[in-house]
Design an enzyme around this catalytic site. Structure first.
Site, short mmCIF file in Angstrom:
data_model
loop_
_atom_site.label_atom_id
_atom_site.label_comp_id
_atom_site.label_asym_id
_atom_site.label_seq_id
_atom_site.Cartn_x
_atom_site.Cartn_y
_atom_site.Cartn_z
N HIS A 190 26.71 -39.32 36.75
CA HIS A 190 25.60 -40.12 36.21
C HIS A 190 25.91 -41.62 36.31
CE1 HIS A 190 23.10 -36.95 34.70
NE2 HIS A 190 24.05 -36.43 33.95
N CYS A 489 21.79 -36.82 55.46
CA CYS A 489 21.00 -36.98 54.23
C CYS A 489 21.87 -36.95 52.98
CB CYS A 489 19.91 -35.91 54.15
SG CYS A 489 20.54 -34.23 54.02
#
Length: 557
Positions: A190, A489
């Site tokens: 996070h 990606c």
């Protein structure tokens, strides 16, 4: 006495320089050591004390979420939900009713849930930090103490912490928090995600971070992953000034993505739903979508959506980029992203288990119905042969079967390159499908045999690892021989210097978080294609991740 010229090294996850005093997070509260049993008559009041504290913490976090946006709002809302989670509250009240104090019960119930999350692993294991953060806030509330976590400075600082919970990172003010460093964490934590969104230089997995005392002036370099004390002020400020110019160029960049010699580069966005695609289209210069993570649309769906409902959801992404490339990935569910309506058996090692395309082994017809929905969404939105790729393909037989299913629906078939076997047999796989997309997060995890969510292994899960770069080069070379596109990606595409190396290797498209597009665009237009090719050749000759990263920065700056 601290070393005045100390250098601490970790993993750089958000590039940039900042110079300011170090500011450590506030310590968590220490509950009373009193282990006495609460009298039975006092237990209802003790339970209410816990409930009121958890509700107060949840309400504060919800209030902060309402004033945030994007990823910050999402993580704050998720943490607020943890504070009022009924299962956690019931477990705590049960312990209180057995005689524990509210503080002791809160601590014990939290560890019960943390143990469960750690057994599941992956993203669930990362929720341990979040839940312990909620525990500390609730205990502080009950003890009448200030909330632990990020200090509220009145001048710019470099924030240091063992680890940061979403509630800490989501509310950061970039005007005051100029850089972030954590002793734990990894490239996909996070902390990394929020710091990237805010554009704050960030270093994680810096094992020796505790060697830096509070208030020490620190120069943080989010590209090299270093924190330096004792740097001459003029030298530090010169680097920060140059970096400010780079940031301004990023802020004002409007595309197109191209090299200094005018070679256009296919820079795309990673999205998770229609709203995210609309934001990417409105706020970035992305030329389309290189990764539509369909499983993230369904993480709370208890029953499988109908083909029509799925088609509506996928259509929102197609409509956000009309006439442009949109690559849809079939469900990458399992491991750290369980989808409730899919059958997920308990597995000792879920990262190596039934996930991604392997769901067709345990969920008959699930993949076929999703392909039906993608085809319908393409037809509804005027998309000719939508690009579709399968995750976790490991054998040529699997690629052939997936391509056949796509052919039946007039879809353009591709596969993710995440399992090293695909890179090793890239020519054979490209004979079956029309394109590749390299998922560098998982490719690195499997090539290095290191859980990408593990903080101690963050140096192994760095995409700059030479073995990973050589697997990417093998894959790109096979694409060139076959005349078929090979994109990237994973998180590697969002690293401006690594993006140039990937281009030099022959990668044909780069897909990333929309917030990273401008930084990559600015870096690309500062170098020629020949420079990228020469730099990639030199980098591929290196034998350590530190060498590859440092050499790329030197050659491409």
């Amino acid at each position: 006495m601290a070393d005045p010229t100390l250098t601490v090294t970790g993993t750089g996850v958000v590039p940039g320089f900042a110079y300011a005093p170090a500011a450590w997070t506030r310590a968590r509260p220490v509950p009373p050591a009193d282990n006495r049993s609460i009298a039975e008559d006092d237990r209802p009041a003790e339970g209410e004390r816990f409930k009121n504290a958890s509700l107060a913490v949840g309400a504060r976090l919800s209030e902060r979420a309402s004033h945030a946006s994007g990823v910050a709002a999402e993580v704050l809302a998720a943490t607020a939900n943890l504070a009022t989670d009924r299962g956690w509250q019931r477990a705590t009240i049960k312990l209180i009713n057995a005689g524990s104090s509210a503080e002791a019960a809160t601590t014990a119930s939290t560890e019960q849930f943390c143990e469960m999350f750690l057994k599941v692993g992956g993203l669930m294991a990362e929720r341990v930090t979040d839940l312990r953060d909620v525990r500390d806030r609730v205990i502080a509330e009950m003890m009448g103490l200030p909330e632990p976590g990020v200090p509220t400075p009145d001048a710019p600082v470099i924030l240091l912490a063992d680890d940061l919970a979403p509630a800490d990172t989501a509310g950061l003010d970039p005007a005051l928090i100029r850089g972030i460093a954590t002793r734990l964490g990894g490239p996909t934590s996070h902390t990394s995600i929020i710091a990237r969104q805010l554009g704050i230089p960030c270093v994680v997995a810096a094992a020796a971070l505790r060697d830096i005392p509070d208030a020490t002036p620190i120069l943080i370099d989010g590209t090299r992953g270093t924190l330096e004390a004792g740097v001459p002020v003029a030298e530090a400020e010169a680097k920060v000034t140059a970096d400010a110019a780079r940031r301004e160029a990023i802020r004002t960049w409007r595309g197109p993505a191209q090299t200094k010699d005018g070679v256009l580069v296919d820079v795309l966005a990673n999205v998770q739903d229609g709203a995210g695609a609309a934001r990417a289209a409105a706020t970035s210069e992305a030329g389309g979508v290189g990764l539509f993570r369909t499983e993230l649309c369904f993480l709370s769906a208890q029953t499988e959506p109908s083909v029509a409902e799925q088609a509506r959801i996928y259509g929102e992404v197609f409509s956000a980029f009309p006439g442009k490339k949109v690559v849809v990935r079939t469900l990458d569910a399992g491991s750290d992203k369980p989808v409730p309506f899919a059958k997920h058996e308990h597995e000792e090692n879920p990262a190596l288990g039934v996930r991604g395309i392997r769901l067709w082994l345990t969920n008959e017809g699930l993949i076929e119905r999703q392909l039906d929905a993608i085809a319908a969404a393409g037809e509804d939105n005027g998309v000719e042969r939508p690009w579709v790729m399968a995750p976790m393909i490991a054998t040529v037989d699997e690629a052939r079967r997936f391509a056949a299913l796509c052919a039946e629906r007039d879809l353009k078939p591709g596969i993710m390159v995440e399992v090293p076997s695909v890179a090793l047999l890239a020519d054979e796989f490209l004979a079956e499908v029309e394109f590749f997309s390299i998922g560098t997060n998982d490719l690195t995890q499997y090539a290095m045999a290191a859980d990408r969510m593990s903080s101690p292994l963050a140096t192994l899960t760095d995409p700059w690892q030479p073995a990973v770069l050589r697997l990417i080069k093998m894959t790109a070379d096979a694409g060139r021989r076959a005349g078929k596109p090979v994109g990237v990606c994973g998180e590697a595409a969002a690293d401006p210097f690594l993006a140039c190396i990937l281009l030099g290797m022959g990668v044909t498209s780069l897909s990333m978080a929309a917030s990273a597009v401008a930084a990559v665009g600015v870096q690309l237009e500062s170098v020629t294609l020949e420079q990228c090719q020469e730099a990639s050749a030199e980098v591929l000759a290196m034998s350590t991740a530190a060498e590859t990263k440092a050499l790329a920065q030197e050659l491409l700056s």
